[in-house]
Design a protein around this motif. Structure first.
Motif, PDB file in Angstrom:
ATOM      1  N   LEU A   1       1.093  -0.997  -0.001  1.00 16.31           N
ATOM      2  CA  LEU A   1       0.001  -0.041   0.238  1.00 16.31           C
ATOM      3  C   LEU A   1       1.291   1.413   0.015  1.00 16.31           C
ATOM      4  O   LEU A   1       0.650   2.645  -0.449  1.00 16.31           O
ATOM      5  CB  LEU A   1      -1.164   0.147   0.919  1.00 16.31           C
ATOM      6  CG  LEU A   1      -2.372  -0.907   1.481  1.00 16.31           C
ATOM      7  CD1 LEU A   1      -3.053  -0.871   2.490  1.00 16.31           C
ATOM      8  CD2 LEU A   1      -3.041  -0.735  -0.121  1.00 16.31           C
ATOM      9  N   VAL A   2       2.138   1.105   0.446  1.00 14.66           N
ATOM     10  CA  VAL A   2       3.170   2.495   0.281  1.00 14.66           C
ATOM     11  C   VAL A   2       4.505   2.177   0.079  1.00 14.66           C
ATOM     12  O   VAL A   2       4.691   0.601  -0.076  1.00 14.66           O
ATOM     13  CB  VAL A   2       3.217   3.134   2.047  1.00 14.66           C
ATOM     14  CG1 VAL A   2       1.937   3.868   2.247  1.00 14.66           C
ATOM     15  CG2 VAL A   2       3.787   2.188   2.814  1.00 14.66           C
ATOM     16  N   ARG A   3       5.133   2.977  -0.366  1.00 16.91           N
ATOM     17  CA  ARG A   3       7.246   2.789  -0.755  1.00 16.91           C
ATOM     18  C   ARG A   3       7.408   3.647   0.320  1.00 16.91           C
ATOM     19  O   ARG A   3       7.268   4.942   0.421  1.00 16.91           O
ATOM     20  CB  ARG A   3       6.755   3.174  -1.830  1.00 16.91           C
ATOM     21  CG  ARG A   3       7.949   3.011  -2.320  1.00 16.91           C
ATOM     22  CD  ARG A   3       9.233   2.823  -3.790  1.00 16.91           C
ATOM     23  NE  ARG A   3       7.207   2.259  -5.244  1.00 16.91           N
ATOM     24  CZ  ARG A   3       6.849   2.307  -5.604  1.00 16.91           C
ATOM     25  NH1 ARG A   3       6.419   3.928  -5.953  1.00 16.91           N
ATOM     26  NH2 ARG A   3       5.082   1.442  -6.245  1.00 16.91           N
ATOM     27  N   LEU A   4       8.386   2.627   1.215  1.00 21.16           N
ATOM     28  CA  LEU A   4       8.615   4.397   1.867  1.00 21.16           C
ATOM     29  C   LEU A   4       9.989   4.985   0.914  1.00 21.16           C
ATOM     30  O   LEU A   4      10.422   4.250   0.663  1.00 21.16           O
ATOM     31  CB  LEU A   4       9.045   3.237   3.132  1.00 21.16           C
ATOM     32  CG  LEU A   4       8.104   2.898   3.831  1.00 21.16           C
ATOM     33  CD1 LEU A   4       8.767   1.721   5.345  1.00 21.16           C
ATOM     34  CD2 LEU A   4       7.128   3.916   4.451  1.00 21.16           C
ATOM     35  N   TYR A   5       9.908   6.357   1.722  1.00 21.01           N
ATOM     36  CA  TYR A   5      11.378   7.084   1.069  1.00 21.01           C
ATOM     37  C   TYR A   5      12.389   7.457   2.886  1.00 21.01           C
ATOM     38  O   TYR A   5      12.184   8.173   3.067  1.00 21.01           O
ATOM     39  CB  TYR A   5      11.276   7.984   0.336  1.00 21.01           C
ATOM     40  CG  TYR A   5      10.692   7.285  -0.927  1.00 21.01           C
ATOM     41  CD1 TYR A   5      11.414   7.810  -2.080  1.00 21.01           C
ATOM     42  CD2 TYR A   5       9.146   6.972  -1.669  1.00 21.01           C
ATOM     43  CE1 TYR A   5      11.078   6.581  -3.229  1.00 21.01           C
ATOM     44  CE2 TYR A   5       8.832   6.502  -2.823  1.00 21.01           C
ATOM     45  CZ  TYR A   5       9.835   6.108  -3.407  1.00 21.01           C
ATOM     46  OH  TYR A   5       9.286   6.043  -4.774  1.00 21.01           O
TER      47      TYR A   5
END
Length: 217
Positions: free
Chosen positions: A59-63
């Motif tokens: 659901l998310v992509r971490l940066y």
């Protein structure tokens, strides 16, 4: 993880996931740990743990040092969700229809209750959130009847993903009425112990879902 931290992580996870699924956090939006921490009233550590969990769910992509990007819904993801639902739900519906008479009867009672909830929600305005919840539970009853917890967990994940794929205004009263009719056919096929009819009924129903989501067959 201690109980306090675990509780804070669960709250951060639930808040963020709900916001993504109902599109308060839109696809493509970059959300910060600080914003989530402030909204939930927790420190950044449980937020970070919650985001790692959401990243594992796609659901998310971490940066690092920037935040988490809400992964936009793509046509490929929509098609994948529909295809995987077909695989799981045709298999479990056939399996339910092959079960012994008592097991089929017990399942039919539960499915009848869910169908009645759908009809009541349709008559109440309609109550679209209530209808969607009963719809989801109807299918989950069939999947869970297989006794396969991995399939049930996968089904739950697919329905979560599907929530944010539905465009506003697509769930009309006419669509909901058709949905009730299709669920009734699935129920009767399982009650009758007819695996072929159960597969056909589920396939036809998921064809409707694919049409709503814009998936070409």
């Amino acid at each position: 993880m201690n109980t306090v931290t675990g509780s804070a992580t669960e709250r951060a996870y639930r808040h963020t996931k709900d916001a993504i699924l109902d599109r308060r956090y839109a696809g493509g939006e970059l959300i910060s740990e600080g914003d989530i921490a402030s909204a939930v009233g927790v420190s950044r550590t449980p937020v970070r743990e919650a985001l790692l969990r959401l990243e594992s769910e796609g659901l998310v992509r971490l940066y690092p040092k920037r935040g988490a990007l809400v992964v936009p819904v793509s046509p490929a993801e929509i098609a994948d969700v529909v295809e995987t639902r077909r695989l799981i739900e045709t298999y479990t519906a056939e399996r339910a229809a092959r079960a012994g008479e008592q097991d089929r009867t017990d399942l039919a009672v539960r499915l009848t209750g869910r169908l009645e909830e759908m009809r009541a929600a349709l008559d109440a305005g309609p109550d679209r959130p209530g209808f969607m919840a009963a719809d989801r539970c109807f299918h989950r009853e069939i999947v869970a009847a297989s006794g396969n917890q991995i399939l049930t967990g996968l089904y739950d994940s697919l329905r979560d993903r599907q929530l944010r794929m539905m465009e506003e205004g697509t769930r009309t009263v006419q669509r909901m009425e058709r949905n009730v009719e299709e669920h009734a056919v699935i129920l009767e096929a399982i009650r009758a112990g007819d695996p072929g009819a159960a597969r056909t009924a589920v396939t036809a129903h998921l064809d409707t879902a694919a049409e709503l989501l814009g998936v070409r067959r």
